[in-house]
Every structure is written in structure tokens, then in C-alpha cells.
Scaffold this motif. Structure first.
Motif, PDB file in Angstrom:
ATOM      1  N   TYR A  35       0.837  -1.176   0.000  1.00  0.00           N
ATOM      2  CA  TYR A  35       0.000   0.000   0.000  1.00  0.00           C
ATOM      3  C   TYR A  35       0.887   1.246   0.000  1.00  0.00           C
ATOM      4  CZ  TYR A  35      -3.864  -2.960   1.694  1.00  0.00           C
ATOM      5  OH  TYR A  35      -4.825  -3.927   1.827  1.00  0.00           O
ATOM      6  N   GLY A  42      -5.520   8.538   1.887  1.00  0.00           N
ATOM      7  CA  GLY A  42      -5.557   7.321   2.688  1.00  0.00           C
ATOM      8  C   GLY A  42      -4.636   6.237   2.138  1.00  0.00           C
ATOM      9  N   PHE A  90       3.529   0.820   2.865  1.00  0.00           N
ATOM     10  CA  PHE A  90       3.329  -0.239   3.837  1.00  0.00           C
ATOM     11  C   PHE A  90       3.179  -1.576   3.137  1.00  0.00           C
ATOM     12  CE2 PHE A  90       3.020   2.008   7.753  1.00  0.00           C
ATOM     13  CZ  PHE A  90       2.462   3.247   7.456  1.00  0.00           C
ATOM     14  N   PHE A 102       0.367  -5.136   9.306  1.00  0.00           N
ATOM     15  CA  PHE A 102       1.147  -4.169   8.552  1.00  0.00           C
ATOM     16  C   PHE A 102       2.577  -4.075   9.076  1.00  0.00           C
ATOM     17  CE2 PHE A 102      -1.760  -1.932   5.716  1.00  0.00           C
ATOM     18  CZ  PHE A 102      -2.980  -2.384   6.159  1.00  0.00           C
ATOM     19  N   GLY A 103       3.487  -3.795   8.146  1.00  0.00           N
ATOM     20  CA  GLY A 103       4.848  -3.493   8.514  1.00  0.00           C
ATOM     21  C   GLY A 103       4.952  -2.073   9.047  1.00  0.00           C
ATOM     22  N   PRO A 104       6.152  -1.649   9.441  1.00  0.00           N
ATOM     23  CA  PRO A 104       6.333  -0.345  10.064  1.00  0.00           C
ATOM     24  C   PRO A 104       6.355   0.821   9.082  1.00  0.00           C
ATOM     25  CG  PRO A 104       8.421  -1.467   9.917  1.00  0.00           C
ATOM     26  CD  PRO A 104       7.390  -2.439   9.435  1.00  0.00           C
TER      27      PRO A 104
ATOM     28  N   TYR B  36      -8.908   0.238  12.061  1.00  0.00           N
ATOM     29  CA  TYR B  36      -7.482   0.170  12.353  1.00  0.00           C
ATOM     30  C   TYR B  36      -7.076   1.421  13.116  1.00  0.00           C
ATOM     31  CZ  TYR B  36      -6.614  -3.771   9.195  1.00  0.00           C
ATOM     32  OH  TYR B  36      -6.587  -5.007   8.604  1.00  0.00           O
ATOM     33  N   GLN B  38      -3.706   3.750  13.949  1.00  0.00           N
ATOM     34  CA  GLN B  38      -2.346   4.014  13.461  1.00  0.00           C
ATOM     35  C   GLN B  38      -1.716   5.119  14.305  1.00  0.00           C
ATOM     36  OE1 GLN B  38      -2.035   5.324   9.352  1.00  0.00           O
ATOM     37  NE2 GLN B  38       0.102   4.708   9.226  1.00  0.00           N
ATOM     38  N   ARG B  41       4.092   7.444  12.865  1.00  0.00           N
ATOM     39  CA  ARG B  41       5.305   6.730  12.422  1.00  0.00           C
ATOM     40  C   ARG B  41       5.208   5.208  12.599  1.00  0.00           C
ATOM     41  NH1 ARG B  41       8.699  10.969  11.568  1.00  0.00           N
ATOM     42  NH2 ARG B  41       8.542  12.725  12.995  1.00  0.00           N
ATOM     43  N   LYS B  42       3.990   4.691  12.652  1.00  0.00           N
ATOM     44  CA  LYS B  42       3.805   3.242  12.771  1.00  0.00           C
ATOM     45  C   LYS B  42       2.838   2.752  11.697  1.00  0.00           C
ATOM     46  CE  LYS B  42       5.896   2.672  16.865  1.00  0.00           C
ATOM     47  NZ  LYS B  42       7.061   1.807  17.074  1.00  0.00           N
ATOM     48  N   GLY B  43       2.829   1.447  11.488  1.00  0.00           N
ATOM     49  CA  GLY B  43       1.854   0.854  10.591  1.00  0.00           C
ATOM     50  C   GLY B  43       0.505   0.695  11.272  1.00  0.00           C
ATOM     51  N   PRO B  44      -0.577   0.638  10.502  1.00  0.00           N
ATOM     52  CA  PRO B  44      -1.902   0.413  11.100  1.00  0.00           C
ATOM     53  C   PRO B  44      -1.970  -0.941  11.810  1.00  0.00           C
ATOM     54  CG  PRO B  44      -2.067   1.122   8.790  1.00  0.00           C
ATOM     55  CD  PRO B  44      -0.637   0.779   9.031  1.00  0.00           C
ATOM     56  N   LEU B  46      -4.922  -3.674  13.561  1.00  0.00           N
ATOM     57  CA  LEU B  46      -6.349  -3.965  13.610  1.00  0.00           C
ATOM     58  C   LEU B  46      -6.879  -3.789  15.024  1.00  0.00           C
ATOM     59  CD1 LEU B  46      -8.787  -4.991  11.967  1.00  0.00           C
ATOM     60  CD2 LEU B  46      -8.221  -7.284  12.805  1.00  0.00           C
ATOM     61  N   LEU B  88      -8.535   4.459  11.134  1.00  0.00           N
ATOM     62  CA  LEU B  88      -8.885   4.188   9.745  1.00  0.00           C
ATOM     63  C   LEU B  88      -9.981   3.140   9.686  1.00  0.00           C
ATOM     64  CD1 LEU B  88      -5.181   3.690   8.929  1.00  0.00           C
ATOM     65  CD2 LEU B  88      -6.465   5.406   7.712  1.00  0.00           C
ATOM     66  N   LEU B 100      -8.676  -4.574   0.473  1.00  0.00           N
ATOM     67  CA  LEU B 100      -9.347  -3.739   1.452  1.00  0.00           C
ATOM     68  C   LEU B 100      -9.476  -2.334   0.895  1.00  0.00           C
ATOM     69  CD1 LEU B 100      -7.690  -4.546   4.908  1.00  0.00           C
ATOM     70  CD2 LEU B 100      -9.964  -5.188   4.124  1.00  0.00           C
ATOM     71  N   PHE B 102      -9.920   1.451   2.163  1.00  0.00           N
ATOM     72  CA  PHE B 102      -9.747   2.230   3.385  1.00  0.00           C
ATOM     73  C   PHE B 102     -10.375   3.613   3.272  1.00  0.00           C
ATOM     74  CE2 PHE B 102      -6.766   0.026   6.183  1.00  0.00           C
ATOM     75  CZ  PHE B 102      -6.267  -0.960   5.353  1.00  0.00           C
ATOM     76  N   GLY B 103     -10.827   4.122   4.421  1.00  0.00           N
ATOM     77  CA  GLY B 103     -11.113   5.535   4.537  1.00  0.00           C
ATOM     78  C   GLY B 103      -9.801   6.281   4.707  1.00  0.00           C
ATOM     79  N   THR B 104      -9.873   7.593   4.665  1.00  0.00           N
ATOM     80  CA  THR B 104      -8.650   8.392   4.737  1.00  0.00           C
ATOM     81  C   THR B 104      -8.134   8.543   6.164  1.00  0.00           C
ATOM     82  OG1 THR B 104     -10.021  10.372   4.748  1.00  0.00           O
ATOM     83  CG2 THR B 104      -9.080   9.709   2.637  1.00  0.00           C
TER      84      THR B 104
END
Lengths: 111, 112
Positions: A35, A42, A90, A102-104, B36, B38, B41-44, B46, B88, B100, B102-104
Motif C-alpha cells: 500500500y 488514505g 506499507f 502491517f509493517g512499520p 485500524y 495508526q 510513524r507506525k503501521g496500522p 487492527l 482508519l 481492502l 480504506f477511509g482516509t
């Protein structure tokens, strides 16, 4: 520990210089995705893979390539990066459920 | 028109408040709905996963789906500063496999 790893985390490059962002997961997941995340837009899917040697385009595949030679790895390749590919990327993986891990993230800047 | 609409915020609330986050969608085929979280500086990650219409509760979090109105919500009770993040919504449909939408994202700040 179950995780998705990406490298590099930060990358600044110049237009046209080929680059690869690696992604690896240790959960034996079949599904993997890439992504990009941009302000106001988004998360948008670039490519996904349902298994080894099986990949398909997502919503915004132009300018990207992927490969899935091994189950755990799913690299993202930018053959000729352009400034509009500056973004936060990501990688994600998913097992039998719909839970995506997800990854970082990799913050890419193309000058 | 985007398939999934979400107010970007930012939303600022005092600690202990009840927070309501919402998404609307246009594709009636969506059946699986996720939230999700977030952190910067990290990934989302769940937070909640629901199928079809109804409510689902997990601790301080409640996810609500109204398919007739194409509207989903996430409620956070007794909000804490540690809840400050971007939330999200995401959704998919049967046979959607790995896709998937996603919303913004809505940026939430819980202040002391």
C-alpha cells in the motif's frame, strides 16, 4: 514474535534510479500486499499476492513491480522512480482470516 | 466520489470523553468492516472486525455497522491520552480476498 518487516525505513533517491523495498513476514501467510499512504487519499493498494508466483494489480499499480518467489518475501520494485511516487509505503500480510498485519512503513522521497 | 468517506478531523476531546468516529460508504457489496488504529510513524494495527450489521464490543471499544444506511461507527468510552492516534476504517466483501478499501482516517487527540 509475529511480524512484518520492511527495509529500508527511510529512503531519499533521485528520479530514475531503480530501487527495491523489501518486505518479509514470519507468519507463513499466503496473502501479501503493498500500500501507499498519502495525505487526503488514505491507504491505497498497489499490488497484492495470493501465493508464491501469484500477483495481481491493486488500485494504483502504475510505476511499480512486485515479485513473489518465496512465501515470506514480497519486494516492491520501482524501476524508474518519479517524484509522484514520494509517499509512505506499507507492506501487509494476511492469513486465513481478514486480519491484515502491517509493517512499520517505508518513507520514500524521490527528488 | 470515494467509495469510503471519513472525516479527517482532527478531533480533540478531553480525557474520559466518549468518542464517536464514523465512515460512510457507497458500495453495498461490502460485508466485512474493520477499524485500524495508526500511531504516528507506525503501521496500522487492527482494532475491531465486524461482519454485516450489528454491534461488537471489546473493552472500551464498540464497533457498529448499519448496512441499510451504509454507515459504520467506532465508539471509544473513557478515552485516554494513549488513544491519540489516527483511526482508519476499512472494508471488503465476500470474495474480495486481499482487497481492502480504506477511509482516509480520522486524527484523534485525547487531552489531559
Amino acid at each position: 514474535e509475529a511480524q512484518v518487516t520492511q527495509n529500508p525505513r527511510y529512503l531519499i533517491t533521485v528520479t530514475g534510479k531503480k530501487l527495491t523495498v523489501t518486505c518479509s513476514q514470519n507468519m507463513n501467510h499466503e496473502y501479501m500486499s503493498w500500500y501507499r499512504q498519502d495525505p487526503g487519499l488514505g491507504l491505497r493498494q498497489i499490488y497484492y499476492s495470493m501465493n508464491v508466483e501469484v500477483t495481481d494489480k491493486g488500485d494504483v499499480p502504475e510505476g511499480y513491480k512486485v515479485s513473489r518467489k518465496e512465501k515470506r518475501n514480497f519486494p516492491l520494485i520501482l524501476e524508474s522512480p518519479s517524484p509522484n511516487q514520494t509517499s509512505l509505503y506499507f507492506c501487509a500480510s494476511r492469513g486465513a482470516t481478514d486480519t491484515q498485519y502491517f509493517g512499520p512503513g517505508t518513507r520514500l522521497t524521490v527528488l | 466520489q470515494k467509495e469510503v468517506e471519513q472525516d479527517p478531523g482532527p478531533l480533540s476531546v478531553p480525557e474520559g470523553a466518549i468518542v464517536s468516529l464514523n465512515c460512510t460508504y457507497s458500495n453495498s457489496a461490502f460485508q466485512y468492516f474493520m477499524w485500524y488504529r495508526q500511531y504516528s510513524r507506525k503501521g496500522p494495527e487492527l482494532l475491531m472486525y465486524t461482519y454485516s450489521s450489528g454491534n461488537k464490543e471489546d473493552g472500551r471499544f464498540t464497533a457498529q455497522v448499519d448496512k441499510s444506511s451504509k454507515y459504520i461507527s467506532l465508539f471509544i468510552r473513557d478515552s485516554q491520552p494513549s488513544d491519540s492516534a489516527t483511526y482508519l476504517c476499512a472494508m471488503t466483501y465476500t470474495g474480495g480476498g486481499n482487497k481492502l478499501t480504506f477511509g482516509t482516517g480520522t486524527q484523534l487527540k485525547v487531552e489531559l
